[in-house]
Design an enzyme around this catalytic site. Sequence first.
Site, PDB file in Angstrom:
ATOM      1  N   ASN A  51     -12.989  -2.523   6.388  1.00  0.00           N
ATOM      2  CA  ASN A  51     -12.436  -3.809   6.812  1.00  0.00           C
ATOM      3  C   ASN A  51     -13.509  -4.888   6.691  1.00  0.00           C
ATOM      4  O   ASN A  51     -14.698  -4.627   6.904  1.00  0.00           O
ATOM      5  CB  ASN A  51     -11.821  -3.758   8.219  1.00  0.00           C
ATOM      6  N   ILE A  52     -13.065  -6.065   6.311  1.00  0.00           N
ATOM      7  CA  ILE A  52     -13.977  -7.199   6.096  1.00  0.00           C
ATOM      8  C   ILE A  52     -13.395  -8.391   6.844  1.00  0.00           C
ATOM      9  O   ILE A  52     -12.368  -8.941   6.440  1.00  0.00           O
ATOM     10  CB  ILE A  52     -14.111  -7.522   4.586  1.00  0.00           C
ATOM     11  N   GLU A  53     -14.034  -8.742   7.951  1.00  0.00           N
ATOM     12  CA  GLU A  53     -13.506  -9.831   8.793  1.00  0.00           C
ATOM     13  C   GLU A  53     -14.079 -11.179   8.352  1.00  0.00           C
ATOM     14  O   GLU A  53     -14.961 -11.248   7.501  1.00  0.00           O
ATOM     15  CB  GLU A  53     -13.816  -9.528  10.255  1.00  0.00           C
ATOM     16  N   ASN A  54     -13.530 -12.225   8.945  1.00  0.00           N
ATOM     17  CA  ASN A  54     -13.907 -13.584   8.559  1.00  0.00           C
ATOM     18  C   ASN A  54     -13.907 -14.473   9.804  1.00  0.00           C
ATOM     19  O   ASN A  54     -13.053 -14.304  10.675  1.00  0.00           O
ATOM     20  CB  ASN A  54     -12.884 -14.100   7.527  1.00  0.00           C
ATOM     21  N   TYR A  57     -10.809 -15.773  10.831  1.00  0.00           N
ATOM     22  CA  TYR A  57      -9.888 -14.691  11.227  1.00  0.00           C
ATOM     23  C   TYR A  57      -8.817 -14.337  10.190  1.00  0.00           C
ATOM     24  O   TYR A  57      -8.713 -13.196   9.777  1.00  0.00           O
ATOM     25  CB  TYR A  57      -9.204 -14.999  12.569  1.00  0.00           C
ATOM     26  N   CYS A  62      -7.973  -5.479   5.897  1.00  0.00           N
ATOM     27  CA  CYS A  62      -8.114  -4.122   6.423  1.00  0.00           C
ATOM     28  C   CYS A  62      -8.767  -3.212   5.381  1.00  0.00           C
ATOM     29  O   CYS A  62      -8.695  -3.469   4.177  1.00  0.00           O
ATOM     30  CB  CYS A  62      -6.741  -3.544   6.758  1.00  0.00           C
ATOM     31  N   GLU A  64      -7.783  -0.293   4.388  1.00  0.00           N
ATOM     32  CA  GLU A  64      -6.798   0.315   3.474  1.00  0.00           C
ATOM     33  C   GLU A  64      -6.516  -0.601   2.293  1.00  0.00           C
ATOM     34  O   GLU A  64      -6.440  -0.171   1.148  1.00  0.00           O
ATOM     35  CB  GLU A  64      -5.478   0.584   4.217  1.00  0.00           C
ATOM     36  N   CYS A 100      -1.944  -0.563   9.861  1.00  0.00           N
ATOM     37  CA  CYS A 100      -1.104  -1.659  10.360  1.00  0.00           C
ATOM     38  C   CYS A 100       0.124  -1.801   9.467  1.00  0.00           C
ATOM     39  O   CYS A 100       0.202  -1.213   8.378  1.00  0.00           O
ATOM     40  CB  CYS A 100      -1.907  -2.958  10.417  1.00  0.00           C
ATOM     41  N   CYS A 103      -0.500  -3.050   5.857  1.00  0.00           N
ATOM     42  CA  CYS A 103      -1.072  -2.013   4.968  1.00  0.00           C
ATOM     43  C   CYS A 103      -0.011  -0.986   4.578  1.00  0.00           C
ATOM     44  O   CYS A 103       0.000  -0.510   3.440  1.00  0.00           O
ATOM     45  CB  CYS A 103      -2.256  -1.332   5.644  1.00  0.00           C
TER      46      CYS A 103
HETATM   47  N1  THU Z   1      -7.938  -2.783  10.679  1.00  0.00           N
HETATM   48  C1  THU Z   1      -8.001  -2.042   9.542  1.00  0.00           C
HETATM   49  O1  THU Z   1      -8.974  -2.127   8.776  1.00  0.00           O
HETATM   50  N2  THU Z   1      -6.961  -1.215   9.266  1.00  0.00           N
HETATM   51  C2  THU Z   1      -5.843  -1.099  10.039  1.00  0.00           C
HETATM   52  O2  THU Z   1      -4.877  -0.490   9.619  1.00  0.00           O
HETATM   53  C3  THU Z   1      -5.817  -1.712  11.360  1.00  0.00           C
HETATM   54  C4  THU Z   1      -6.826  -2.758  11.611  1.00  0.00           C
HETATM   55  C5  THU Z   1      -9.043  -3.704  10.977  1.00  0.00           C
HETATM   56  C6  THU Z   1      -8.678  -5.151  10.860  1.00  0.00           C
HETATM   57  C7  THU Z   1      -9.699  -5.778  11.772  1.00  0.00           C
HETATM   58  O3  THU Z   1     -10.880  -6.001  11.043  1.00  0.00           O
HETATM   59  C8  THU Z   1      -9.962  -4.739  12.831  1.00  0.00           C
HETATM   60  O4  THU Z   1      -9.483  -3.515  12.291  1.00  0.00           O
HETATM   61  C9  THU Z   1      -9.279  -4.994  14.157  1.00  0.00           C
HETATM   62  O5  THU Z   1      -7.931  -5.265  13.987  1.00  0.00           O
END
Ligand code: THU
Length: 152
Positions: A51-54, A57, A62, A64, A100, A103
């Site tokens: 996962n790569i956040e920003n 937001y 994710c 996946e 999620c 995904c």
């Molecule tokens: N996240 C994933 O990478 N995969 C999922 O299926 C659920 C959530 C990540 C997104 C975010 O960076 C962090 O988990 C919290 O939601």
Amino acid sequence: MEQTIYEGELPVNEMIRSAIEARKKAYAPYSGYMVGAAVLTNELRIYTGCNIENASYTPSICAERTAISKAVSEGWRRLKAIAIVGSPKGDTISQYAFPCGVCRQVMREFADPEEFVVITARSEQDYKLYRLYELLPESFGPDNLRNQECCK
Ligand code: THU
């Protein structure tokens, strides 16, 4: 419909190991929740993602979808399975991470929901397997749009 998942047909341990490694690269400074994924193509290639956040937001992605984007952008559009490892920051993977909804829909685009296997793992020995249709029943997919004027 009950179906047996023949784990022997999938390199489950290698996929989980790859997802655990990918999780170490997670960029999750806002949620602190680190996820790694490893997708298996029909040709038995494995692509990983984290996962790569920003800071803004919304652009966060994710693990996946990172892995699937890598596979598809390299030309591999038919997917067989995905392994997911997710847990709050720290080395102990304390929970089974489920994909999620977004995904699940992206998996649906490149997979047969009756066949595609989702593996959620806490370790190489401790994991659960599902078929995509169990996690995304009665799904909407590319077949619904075939033969439409817009797709020609
Ligand atoms: N996240 C994933 O990478 N995969 C999922 O299926 C659920 C959530 C990540 C997104 C975010 O960076 C962090 O988990 C919290 O939601």
